[in-house]
Write an enzyme that holds these catalytic residues in place. Sequence first.
Site, mmCIF file in Angstrom:
data_model
loop_
_atom_site.group_PDB
_atom_site.id
_atom_site.type_symbol
_atom_site.label_atom_id
_atom_site.label_comp_id
_atom_site.label_asym_id
_atom_site.label_seq_id
_atom_site.Cartn_x
_atom_site.Cartn_y
_atom_site.Cartn_z
ATOM 1 N N ARG A 177 -2.495 -7.072 5.166
ATOM 2 C CA ARG A 177 -1.135 -7.548 4.865
ATOM 3 C C ARG A 177 -0.504 -8.258 6.061
ATOM 4 O O ARG A 177 0.693 -8.145 6.310
ATOM 5 C CB ARG A 177 -0.244 -6.391 4.390
ATOM 6 C CG ARG A 177 -0.789 -5.630 3.191
ATOM 7 C CD ARG A 177 -0.914 -6.518 1.954
ATOM 8 N NE ARG A 177 -1.461 -5.768 0.836
ATOM 9 C CZ ARG A 177 -2.737 -5.786 0.466
ATOM 10 N NH1 ARG A 177 -3.603 -6.537 1.126
ATOM 11 N NH2 ARG A 177 -3.156 -5.088 -0.564
ATOM 12 N N SER A 229 4.779 -2.409 -4.005
ATOM 13 C CA SER A 229 4.585 -1.352 -3.011
ATOM 14 C C SER A 229 5.592 -1.533 -1.877
ATOM 15 O O SER A 229 5.664 -2.597 -1.269
ATOM 16 C CB SER A 229 3.166 -1.402 -2.440
ATOM 17 O OG SER A 229 2.216 -1.132 -3.449
ATOM 18 N N GLU A 300 5.907 -2.924 3.598
ATOM 19 C CA GLU A 300 5.096 -3.994 3.034
ATOM 20 C C GLU A 300 6.004 -5.080 2.481
ATOM 21 O O GLU A 300 5.666 -6.258 2.513
ATOM 22 C CB GLU A 300 4.174 -3.460 1.944
ATOM 23 C CG GLU A 300 3.275 -4.537 1.358
ATOM 24 C CD GLU A 300 2.113 -3.983 0.550
ATOM 25 O OE1 GLU A 300 1.689 -4.675 -0.403
ATOM 26 O OE2 GLU A 300 1.619 -2.893 0.865
#
Length: 308
Positions: A177, A229, A300
Amino acid sequence: MRHLPPLDAASIQGLLERQSLARFTAARLGGPADYLYIAKIPDYRDTLDLLQLAWKRDLAVTVIGGGANILVSDAGIRGLTIINRAAEISLEDEGGEAIVTASSGTNLIRLARYCQENGLKGMEWAIAVPGTVGGAVVNNAGAHGGDIAGMMTRALVFEAGRGERWHGVEELDYAYRHSRLKGRADRRFFIMRAQFELQPEDPEIIQARMERNNDYRRATQPPGASLGSIFKNPPGDFAGRLIEAAGLKGLRVGSVQVSPVHANFFVNRGAEASARDYYELIRLVRDQVDEAFGIRLELEIQTLGEWD
């Protein structure tokens, strides 16, 4: 009324002032943008002209794709906000290799379906990701064991003072990520398109994998308006497991709740919900997980706009 920075909206076709961003986010929350522009033309010539003008006048620029994985403050976003809706996909054969090129506003689910229809494997993970190519390039989006870094060969990036240049995947310093672009403090760049080198496979086999991914998502993730998320998984563990183990499933702040289905999803339970509710719940959960396990969860999602 807030004094707007110096852009003459009346002289720029399509440029709007003080527009709510709620309708452009997956959570259906967020205050106004000082200036709002919706990019629709895949060559991005009009968008690049506007970007250069904004950068020349030292305006902050925020680019929003599908509106997933972002939390826009109730106070909104200062400067120029670009909503990237320019979607185009093409397919070429180069020396026996299938090269798929997608503009950055292309929806990932649409891209996954396009690849399946053309008998090209590798993008099945994206059938469950409600974002765009541009956001995926910056954030290294992924799911079901796949991610953008594993499939992309290069991305065309427009940068202030440098113009357009193709960046090979190895230049973007991808990690979980994360990319080199995501870590840039100045944010003076714009993803134009990305290319993928994919391998052929029976479309029915690809479709079966996509259906399994969709079935898994429906079984494990809550329906309705959410941000996706909230936290990254820490090394060797899962954010959802830690939140649940801390006894926080079902916890609410205002109309926003830690989902009883999956603890790493926070869901909007009513029309009264605000971005501030999400923000306070995020801080509360992170603090309590840190207190219980000594692990500081990393976001995130991206928080945009003005916060205390």
